[in-house]
Design an enzyme around this catalytic site. Structure first.
Site, mmCIF file in Angstrom:
data_model
loop_
_atom_site.group_PDB
_atom_site.id
_atom_site.type_symbol
_atom_site.label_atom_id
_atom_site.label_comp_id
_atom_site.label_asym_id
_atom_site.label_seq_id
_atom_site.Cartn_x
_atom_site.Cartn_y
_atom_site.Cartn_z
ATOM 1 N N GLU A 162 -9.446 -4.541 -4.610
ATOM 2 C CA GLU A 162 -8.796 -3.700 -3.409
ATOM 3 C C GLU A 162 -9.533 -3.137 -2.445
ATOM 4 O O GLU A 162 -9.604 -3.210 -1.369
ATOM 5 C CB GLU A 162 -7.685 -2.918 -4.007
ATOM 6 C CG GLU A 162 -6.475 -3.288 -4.824
ATOM 7 C CD GLU A 162 -5.315 -3.825 -3.758
ATOM 8 O OE1 GLU A 162 -5.259 -3.544 -2.642
ATOM 9 O OE2 GLU A 162 -4.367 -4.281 -4.435
ATOM 10 N N HIS B 286 -8.255 -5.314 -0.095
ATOM 11 C CA HIS B 286 -6.781 -4.800 0.285
ATOM 12 C C HIS B 286 -6.178 -5.435 1.698
ATOM 13 O O HIS B 286 -6.939 -5.384 2.481
ATOM 14 C CB HIS B 286 -7.119 -3.428 0.345
ATOM 15 C CG HIS B 286 -5.590 -2.316 0.541
ATOM 16 N ND1 HIS B 286 -4.951 -2.478 -0.497
ATOM 17 C CD2 HIS B 286 -5.274 -1.600 1.694
ATOM 18 C CE1 HIS B 286 -3.888 -1.500 -0.241
ATOM 19 N NE2 HIS B 286 -4.211 -1.057 0.894
ATOM 20 N N SER C 154 0.867 -1.110 -0.037
ATOM 21 C CA SER C 154 -0.104 -0.034 -0.133
ATOM 22 C C SER C 154 0.918 1.260 -0.087
ATOM 23 O O SER C 154 1.642 1.490 -0.870
ATOM 24 C CB SER C 154 -0.927 0.151 1.073
ATOM 25 O OG SER C 154 -1.954 0.802 1.089
#
Length: 480
Positions: free
Chosen positions: A307, A396, A201
């Site tokens: 995500e 995610h 990320s």
């Protein structure tokens, strides 16, 4: 569990040895960023007397909690020693070496040091820490890899640009930690000539920034960018009434209050990110990841299939479309690309369609652009797509317990919604072990003639033109 000590250039530290792994937590790589140093470049750590305790987590840069139920637990530890590293090292050499070496300084095959993985955590450049439970480096250490997890300045202190302070202070911290690795890692049995920098990320975005940064040249030799976030809109400016000096004079309380204000004033965007321009990030990261020095560094990069659809689930109805439009505009999705997303989302709910826009803008585009740019230059690049759809789906962070081989860590099963299949955990973890060790994850590279992508599912597969849907969004006329 037994005690273990090593001697660094700045003094001795005492850690713990357990199950074949030496663990050292909270080793300073720079002076505490307080007072005049709060918004300054990191200053090398002065030596300390005696033996420093490295058996418990050090202070976290994160002081504020904005997510009441984060996917990855976010421990908050009070204190000022936030510029530190946590180290996990094999008590013996790699499993393939048969060397029988033990204790700090254990060697790898043929007497060489063990490969090193330096981890930069994510969290939107405002949360997370080096000691989050999903990032326990013991699984890698048992396979002969030294893991270094980096604590760095976050939020206002790390990334808000001020005219009276250097930009990208958090990035300066990453570089200082990598320089520490070059100086000190051999004490733990690591090889400073075999360093992989990895992150997820915001940490994945950090990896791409470092690839293109002249200041990081020579500090690492391989790179892993997992779900990398590279935001194209500029960082939020502080306003003329606020300076680094005034916040530093007010201490942590003034900084935290300003952090809350920036968060409140920017509800649909992340107010923090690296600043483009200057010596550290001279050009946009996605323009600097290919060719030259960056192109010679093997890169593994990838994303999860859905995500940020969970963000669309959380948005109130009145904010759903405006929020997606703001993300699309800030990330500069082309008009024809939005039409391609509409075609791809046919039959899906509005929330799922909005989630697809956020995915394409925030993460998927970054992976595709980096992969395409590097493939065109012939740079060694491997791409993956995590598609395991059981439980709560491939959202995610859901790939991290697989890559780190921590399916039993705190909150993992609840977040995934189903137990992680052991065979997929082993395959994904092994791909990172192999890449850190050899520079090859064990699946085909991403090249212009076939664009092969590793699809992480149960069982795994290799998909030709595996980024076709993302490419249709960003290059509607095709890329050849």
């Amino acid at each position: 569990m037994t005690g273990v000590e090593v001697t660094l250039s700045t003094g001795r530290v005492a850690g713990r040895a357990l199950d074949g792994v030496n663990r050292f937590l909270g080793i300073p790589y720079a002076e505490d960023p307080v007072g005049d140093l709060r918004f300054a470049a990191p200053r090398p750590r002065s030596p300390w007397p005696g033996v420093r305790d490295a058996t418990r987590p050090a202070a976290t840069a994160q002081r504020l909690r904005f997510d009441t139920d984060p996917a990855i637990p976010e421990p908050i530890v009070a204190g000022t020693d936030i510029l530190h590293v946590d180290v996990w090292a094999p008590s013996h050499g790699p499993e393939t070496s048969g060397s029988g070496a033990s204790g700090p300084g254990a060697s790898g095959p043929d007497g060489a040091g063990c490969p090193v993985m330096v981890w930069i955590h994510g969290g939107g450049w405002e949360s997370g820490s080096s000691s989050q439970p999903w990032f326990d480096g013991a699984t890698f250490a048992r396979r002969g890899i030294v893991v270094v997890s980096v604590g760095y300045r976050l939020g206002v202190e790390g990334f808000t640009p001020f005219p009276d302070a250097p930009d990208n202070r958090g990035m300066l911290d990453w570089i200082a930690a990598l320089e520490w690795v070059q100086r000190e890692i051999s004490v733990f049995g690591g090889d400073p000539g075999q360093v992989t920098v990895a992150g997820q990320s915001a940490g994945g975005g950090a990896v791409l920034c470092l690839l293109g940064s002249p200041a990081a040249t020579g500090l690492f030799h391989r790179a892993i960018a997992s779900s990398p976030a590279v935001l194209r809109a500029p960082a939020v400016q502080p306003g003329k009434d606020v300076s680094a000096a005034s916040l530093a004079a007010g201490g942590a309380g003034a900084v935290d209050e300003f952090h809350r204000r920036l968060r409140k004033d920017n509800p649909f965007t992340l107010p923090f990110r690296p600043v483009v321009g200057g010596e550290l990030v001279p050009e946009p990261p996605l323009e600097a990841v290919a060719g030259g020095h960056a192109g010679r560094i093997p890169l593994m990069i990838g994303f999860t299939a859905t995500e940020f659809e969970i963000i669309a689930d959380a948005l109130p109805w009145p904010a759903l479309v405006p929020g997606a439009a703001l993300v699309a505009m800030s990330q500069k999705i082309p008009r024809e690309g939005l039409r391609a997303l509409a075609r791809q989302s046919g039959g899906r709910s509005l929330r799922r369609s909005v989630g697809a826009v956020i995915d394409a803008a925030a993460i998927h585009s970054t992976v595709a652009r980096a992969a395409e740019t590097r493939a065109a230059e012939g740079d060694p690049t491997w791409v993956y797509d995590f598609t395991w759809a059981e439980g709560n789906g491939p959202r995610h962070c859901s790939d991290l317990p697989f890559f780190w081989a921590v399916p039993d860590a705190e909150n993992v099963e609840r977040f995934l919604g189903e137990p992680a299949p052991s065979s997929l955990v082993e395959a994904m973890h092994r791909s990172w072990v192999d890449f850190v060790t050899t520079g090859d994850p064990g699946f085909p590279a991403y090249e212009p003639d076939n664009r092969q992508v590793r699809q992480w599912n149960d069982p795994p597969a290799v998909i030709g033109d595996g980024l076709a849907a993302v490419r249709e969004v960003w290059w509607p006329e095709g890329t050849g």
